[in-house]
Write an enzyme that holds these catalytic residues in place. Structure first.
Site, PDB file in Angstrom:
ATOM      1  N   HIS A   1      -3.926  -5.370   2.218  1.00 31.44           N
ATOM      2  CA  HIS A   1      -3.315  -5.680   3.527  1.00 31.44           C
ATOM      3  C   HIS A   1      -4.197  -7.033   4.028  1.00 31.44           C
ATOM      4  CE1 HIS A   1      -1.995  -1.343   4.333  1.00 31.44           C
ATOM      5  NE2 HIS A   1      -3.074  -1.083   3.498  1.00 31.44           N
TER       6      HIS A   1
ATOM      7  N   CYS B   1       0.682  -1.266  -0.045  1.00 31.08           N
ATOM      8  CA  CYS B   1       0.049   0.061  -0.086  1.00 31.08           C
ATOM      9  C   CYS B   1       0.658   1.175  -0.029  1.00 31.08           C
ATOM     10  CB  CYS B   1      -1.197   0.091   1.016  1.00 31.08           C
ATOM     11  SG  CYS B   1      -2.305   0.987   0.877  1.00 31.08           S
TER      12      CYS B   1
HETATM   13  N1  GLN Z   1      -2.217   7.012   2.241  1.00 31.23           N
HETATM   14  C1  GLN Z   1      -2.291   6.007   1.094  1.00 31.23           C
HETATM   15  C2  GLN Z   1      -3.595   6.171   0.478  1.00 31.23           C
HETATM   16  O1  GLN Z   1      -4.690   6.431   1.045  1.00 31.23           O
HETATM   17  C3  GLN Z   1      -1.957   4.709   1.633  1.00 31.23           C
HETATM   18  C4  GLN Z   1      -2.898   3.962   2.418  1.00 31.23           C
HETATM   19  C5  GLN Z   1      -2.559   2.961   2.844  1.00 31.23           C
HETATM   20  O2  GLN Z   1      -1.201   2.356   3.154  1.00 31.23           O
HETATM   21  N2  GLN Z   1      -3.446   2.015   3.393  1.00 31.23           N
HETATM   22  O3  GLN Z   1      -3.656   5.689  -0.744  1.00 31.23           O
END
Ligand code: GLN
Length: 260
Positions: free
Chosen positions: A204, A103
């Site tokens: 995740h 992510c």
């Molecule tokens: N902040 C990033 C987004 O919203 C990554 C989010 C995350 O790692 N879950 O796209």
């Protein structure tokens, strides 16, 4: 770290965990626990060291690099330091080290990320993609079909929650095709990216407990780097709970009713 060292005939797998104190949402750290356990069950030992702000990624020091996800705020904190490590990370992958990016880490290993509040964060340029945050967050269970192992399509299940839309360059290799969920951008039908032994993904959950074949793929790549040989065949494990976790997650994704 296990101070007893690897079993006779076992290998030491050196893992560099990038920014563990900044990038660890949804217990992304759990991916390391899975790798450690599955390595130990085959007589290998995972030696995990943190690589954080100001630390160097030393040539040849890691068989596997790992970077988790984070909020835009944490990403902005580490992005300049990570970008400075870019050439060393790219060199490590070029040299055959394995890498898993999840992510927020996945976004920053591309050319860059423009966050929710318009802030531009520099990237590493390892993955051929760019990411821009959109209005609507893309949240929910995801199911992918991946041909990471050529000719052997397998599924990957997980959970996504991101505002960023990641566009792969034409011809770039994704990690998989979206069966259900949003994936990289909610449009292309692709999820994640792969360059050599490096994979990046939005999934995740954490990712590896419910996708043990992928954990073993990464371990085998890391072992190949450690030994200088080919990725070994790893002895199969029972994986009953893991298969159940995968099935539950895959079913939830399918119940979303196809690609969103
Ligand atoms: N902040 C990033 C987004 O919203 C990554 C989010 C995350 O790692 N879950 O796209």
């Amino acid at each position: 770290m296990n101070s007893l060292g690897p079993a006779a005939g076992g290998m030491r797998i050196r893992v560099g965990h990038l920014y563990p104190e900044y990038l660890n949402i949804y217990a992304d750290r759990g991916n390391i626990a899975v790798l450690a356990r599955r390595a130990a069950l085959r007589g290998h030992e995972l030696e995990v060291s943190a690589v954080t702000i100001g630390d160097e990624v030393r040539p040849g020091a890691h068989d596997l690099l790992y970077i988790g996800g984070g909020q835009d705020r944490e990403q902005a904190l580490i992005a300049p330091d990570l970008a400075a490590k870019g050439p060393a990370i790219a060199a490590a992958v070029e040299d055959g080290a394995a890498l898993l990016a999840v992510c927020g880490g996945y976004q920053l290993l591309g050319r860059g990320y423009r966050g929710r509040h318009g802030d531009s964060m520099p990237g590493v340029g390892l993955f051929p993609h760019e990411t821009v945050a959109g209005e609507r967050r893309m949240i929910g269970d995801v199911l992918l079909e991946s041909e990471l192992v050529p000719g052997e399509p397998r599924t990957i299940a997980g959970f996504e929650n991101h505002a960023g839309r990641t566009r792969l360059d034409a011809g770039a290799e994704p990690l998989g095709r979206v069966v259900a969920g949003f994936g990289n951008d909610g449009e292309s039908g692709y999820e994640g990216a792969r360059v050599g032994r490096a994979i990046g993904t939005y999934l995740h959950g954490p990712l590896l407990p419910r996708n043990p074949w992928l954990a073993d793929w990464l371990l085998a790549q890391a072992l190949a780097h450690a030994s200088g040989g080919e990725p070994p065949e790893l002895e199969p494990l029972p994986d009953r709970l893991e298969a159940e976790a995968h099935a539950v997650s895959a079913r939830r994704a399918r119940e979303r009713g196809g690609r969103n």
